[in-house]
Write a protein that holds these residues in place. Structure first.
Motif, PDB file in Angstrom:
ATOM      1  N   GLU A  58      -3.504   0.855  14.541  1.00  0.00           N
ATOM      2  CA  GLU A  58      -4.190  -0.174  13.758  1.00  0.00           C
ATOM      3  C   GLU A  58      -5.550   0.305  13.280  1.00  0.00           C
ATOM      4  O   GLU A  58      -5.959   0.024  12.176  1.00  0.00           O
ATOM      5  CB  GLU A  58      -4.396  -1.458  14.576  1.00  0.00           C
ATOM      6  N   GLU A  59      -6.260   1.074  14.116  1.00  0.00           N
ATOM      7  CA  GLU A  59      -7.587   1.549  13.746  1.00  0.00           C
ATOM      8  C   GLU A  59      -7.537   2.674  12.726  1.00  0.00           C
ATOM      9  O   GLU A  59      -8.475   2.892  11.994  1.00  0.00           O
ATOM     10  CB  GLU A  59      -8.326   2.033  14.992  1.00  0.00           C
ATOM     11  N   THR A  60      -6.445   3.420  12.659  1.00  0.00           N
ATOM     12  CA  THR A  60      -6.375   4.550  11.755  1.00  0.00           C
ATOM     13  C   THR A  60      -6.106   4.124  10.323  1.00  0.00           C
ATOM     14  O   THR A  60      -6.185   4.925   9.417  1.00  0.00           O
ATOM     15  CB  THR A  60      -5.282   5.538  12.186  1.00  0.00           C
ATOM     16  N   GLN A  61      -5.769   2.865  10.120  1.00  0.00           N
ATOM     17  CA  GLN A  61      -5.425   2.425   8.785  1.00  0.00           C
ATOM     18  C   GLN A  61      -6.509   1.561   8.152  1.00  0.00           C
ATOM     19  O   GLN A  61      -6.245   0.777   7.276  1.00  0.00           O
ATOM     20  CB  GLN A  61      -4.098   1.670   8.817  1.00  0.00           C
ATOM     21  N   CYS A  62      -7.724   1.692   8.629  1.00  0.00           N
ATOM     22  CA  CYS A  62      -8.818   0.912   8.077  1.00  0.00           C
ATOM     23  C   CYS A  62      -9.137   1.400   6.669  1.00  0.00           C
ATOM     24  O   CYS A  62      -9.247   2.586   6.438  1.00  0.00           O
ATOM     25  CB  CYS A  62     -10.057   1.039   8.952  1.00  0.00           C
ATOM     26  N   SER A  63      -9.277   0.476   5.757  1.00  0.00           N
ATOM     27  CA  SER A  63      -9.612   0.841   4.392  1.00  0.00           C
ATOM     28  C   SER A  63     -10.356  -0.301   3.744  1.00  0.00           C
ATOM     29  O   SER A  63     -10.004  -1.459   3.936  1.00  0.00           O
ATOM     30  CB  SER A  63      -8.360   1.148   3.584  1.00  0.00           C
ATOM     31  N   GLU A  64     -11.361   0.037   2.999  1.00  0.00           N
ATOM     32  CA  GLU A  64     -12.093  -0.979   2.257  1.00  0.00           C
ATOM     33  C   GLU A  64     -11.706  -0.936   0.787  1.00  0.00           C
ATOM     34  O   GLU A  64     -12.350  -1.547  -0.035  1.00  0.00           O
ATOM     35  CB  GLU A  64     -13.590  -0.764   2.434  1.00  0.00           C
ATOM     36  N   LEU A  65     -10.654  -0.200   0.457  1.00  0.00           N
ATOM     37  CA  LEU A  65     -10.237  -0.058  -0.938  1.00  0.00           C
ATOM     38  C   LEU A  65      -9.323  -1.177  -1.401  1.00  0.00           C
ATOM     39  O   LEU A  65      -9.077  -1.321  -2.584  1.00  0.00           O
ATOM     40  CB  LEU A  65      -9.538   1.288  -1.135  1.00  0.00           C
ATOM     41  N   GLY A  66      -8.780  -1.950  -0.456  1.00  0.00           N
ATOM     42  CA  GLY A  66      -7.910  -3.052  -0.819  1.00  0.00           C
ATOM     43  C   GLY A  66      -6.522  -2.904  -0.227  1.00  0.00           C
ATOM     44  O   GLY A  66      -6.207  -1.913   0.440  1.00  0.00           O
ATOM     45  N   ASP A  67      -5.709  -3.913  -0.466  1.00  0.00           N
ATOM     46  CA  ASP A  67      -4.351  -3.969   0.064  1.00  0.00           C
ATOM     47  C   ASP A  67      -3.368  -4.227  -1.073  1.00  0.00           C
ATOM     48  O   ASP A  67      -3.709  -4.884  -2.053  1.00  0.00           O
ATOM     49  CB  ASP A  67      -4.201  -5.106   1.076  1.00  0.00           C
ATOM     50  N   VAL A  68      -2.151  -3.712  -0.906  1.00  0.00           N
ATOM     51  CA  VAL A  68      -1.074  -3.993  -1.854  1.00  0.00           C
ATOM     52  C   VAL A  68       0.167  -4.426  -1.077  1.00  0.00           C
ATOM     53  O   VAL A  68       0.431  -3.921   0.009  1.00  0.00           O
ATOM     54  CB  VAL A  68      -0.729  -2.770  -2.744  1.00  0.00           C
ATOM     55  N   GLN A  69       0.876  -5.398  -1.637  1.00  0.00           N
ATOM     56  CA  GLN A  69       2.142  -5.816  -1.033  1.00  0.00           C
ATOM     57  C   GLN A  69       3.258  -5.114  -1.805  1.00  0.00           C
ATOM     58  O   GLN A  69       3.374  -5.254  -3.022  1.00  0.00           O
ATOM     59  CB  GLN A  69       2.331  -7.326  -1.111  1.00  0.00           C
ATOM     60  N   ILE A  70       4.059  -4.340  -1.070  1.00  0.00           N
ATOM     61  CA  ILE A  70       5.114  -3.523  -1.660  1.00  0.00           C
ATOM     62  C   ILE A  70       6.467  -4.046  -1.212  1.00  0.00           C
ATOM     63  O   ILE A  70       6.660  -4.400  -0.054  1.00  0.00           O
ATOM     64  CB  ILE A  70       4.981  -2.047  -1.212  1.00  0.00           C
ATOM     65  N   SER A  71       7.408  -4.065  -2.134  1.00  0.00           N
ATOM     66  CA  SER A  71       8.795  -4.384  -1.815  1.00  0.00           C
ATOM     67  C   SER A  71       9.623  -3.122  -1.999  1.00  0.00           C
ATOM     68  O   SER A  71       9.574  -2.487  -3.047  1.00  0.00           O
ATOM     69  CB  SER A  71       9.314  -5.486  -2.746  1.00  0.00           C
ATOM     70  N   LEU A  72      10.369  -2.745  -0.940  1.00  0.00           N
ATOM     71  CA  LEU A  72      11.259  -1.591  -0.996  1.00  0.00           C
ATOM     72  C   LEU A  72      12.689  -2.059  -0.818  1.00  0.00           C
ATOM     73  O   LEU A  72      12.969  -2.911   0.021  1.00  0.00           O
ATOM     74  CB  LEU A  72      10.961  -0.604   0.140  1.00  0.00           C
ATOM     75  N   SER A  73      13.592  -1.504  -1.610  1.00  0.00           N
ATOM     76  CA  SER A  73      15.026  -1.758  -1.400  1.00  0.00           C
ATOM     77  C   SER A  73      15.802  -0.537  -1.864  1.00  0.00           C
ATOM     78  O   SER A  73      15.406   0.161  -2.794  1.00  0.00           O
ATOM     79  CB  SER A  73      15.490  -3.015  -2.128  1.00  0.00           C
ATOM     80  N   TYR A  74      16.918  -0.291  -1.167  1.00  0.00           N
ATOM     81  CA  TYR A  74      17.750   0.864  -1.502  1.00  0.00           C
ATOM     82  C   TYR A  74      19.193   0.421  -1.631  1.00  0.00           C
ATOM     83  O   TYR A  74      19.726  -0.265  -0.760  1.00  0.00           O
ATOM     84  CB  TYR A  74      17.640   1.949  -0.427  1.00  0.00           C
ATOM     85  N   SER A  75      19.814   0.804  -2.727  1.00  0.00           N
ATOM     86  CA  SER A  75      21.231   0.536  -2.951  1.00  0.00           C
ATOM     87  C   SER A  75      21.976   1.853  -2.781  1.00  0.00           C
ATOM     88  O   SER A  75      21.847   2.756  -3.612  1.00  0.00           O
ATOM     89  CB  SER A  75      21.463  -0.029  -4.361  1.00  0.00           C
ATOM     90  N   SER A  76      22.749   1.960  -1.694  1.00  0.00           N
ATOM     91  CA  SER A  76      23.472   3.209  -1.451  1.00  0.00           C
ATOM     92  C   SER A  76      24.596   3.406  -2.460  1.00  0.00           C
ATOM     93  O   SER A  76      24.889   4.531  -2.851  1.00  0.00           O
ATOM     94  CB  SER A  76      24.018   3.244  -0.022  1.00  0.00           C
ATOM     95  N   SER A  77      25.207   2.318  -2.925  1.00  0.00           N
ATOM     96  CA  SER A  77      26.292   2.462  -3.894  1.00  0.00           C
ATOM     97  C   SER A  77      25.786   2.980  -5.241  1.00  0.00           C
ATOM     98  O   SER A  77      26.458   3.766  -5.897  1.00  0.00           O
ATOM     99  CB  SER A  77      27.025   1.131  -4.078  1.00  0.00           C
ATOM    100  N   LEU A  78      24.580   2.555  -5.625  1.00  0.00           N
ATOM    101  CA  LEU A  78      23.988   3.031  -6.879  1.00  0.00           C
ATOM    102  C   LEU A  78      23.076   4.237  -6.667  1.00  0.00           C
ATOM    103  O   LEU A  78      22.611   4.835  -7.632  1.00  0.00           O
ATOM    104  CB  LEU A  78      23.165   1.912  -7.527  1.00  0.00           C
TER     105      LEU A  78
END
Length: 143
Positions: A58-78
């Motif tokens: 938790e301490e190693t990820q300190c940043s004052e640059l901001g946060d982004v919410q990311i959505s990841l998904s993987y389609s193995s068939s495609l």
């Protein structure tokens, strides 16, 4: 003992990062913390034993640059990976003369590239095929 081969040119600008993982019964990996060793200092002296306290993840990820919410998904068939930036908050603009605006850096991927929450996000996406997995990440600075 750990033996690494690094060219003399790269030594002064490099840092060895060691990540400690906890592996559960279901093979899920969680980053417990990490230790940083700049290669230019004590690490270059052969035959020495070095001790460092583990920095909790938790301490190693300190940043004052901001946060982004990311959505990841993987389609193995495609065989398609979808990465979507859903939201951002607290972004700080960092500029240099004659450079495009840099907001920050985020590395997502398998164990070879990412650690901590970034690695866990990737593993959750792999384990939940074709289902979007959303997570907030803190932006880091470019090295």
């Amino acid at each position: 003992m750990c033996i690494l081969q690094v060219s003399a040119v790269c030594v002064l600008r490099s840092t060895l990062t060691m990540c400690v993982l906890s592996v559960e019964k279901d093979a899920k990996r969680h980053a417990v913390g990490r230790v940083l060793f700049p290669l230019e200092g004590e690490l270059g002296q052969a035959g020495r034993v070095l001790w460092r306290d583990l920095d909790p993840e938790e301490e190693t990820q300190c940043s004052e640059l901001g946060d982004v919410q990311i959505s990841l998904s993987y389609s193995s068939s495609l065989q398609r990976l979808s990465v979507v930036v859903l939201r951002a908050r607290g972004l700080q603009l960092v500029t240099e003369a004659d450079s495009p605006a840099l907001l920050g850096v985020l590395v997502l991927g398998p164990f070879m590239y990412a650690r901590g929450l970034q690695l866990q996000h990737w593993m959750d996406m792999i384990n939940k095929a074709q289902e979007p997995v959303k997570l907030w990440h803190r932006l880091g600075t470019a090295i």
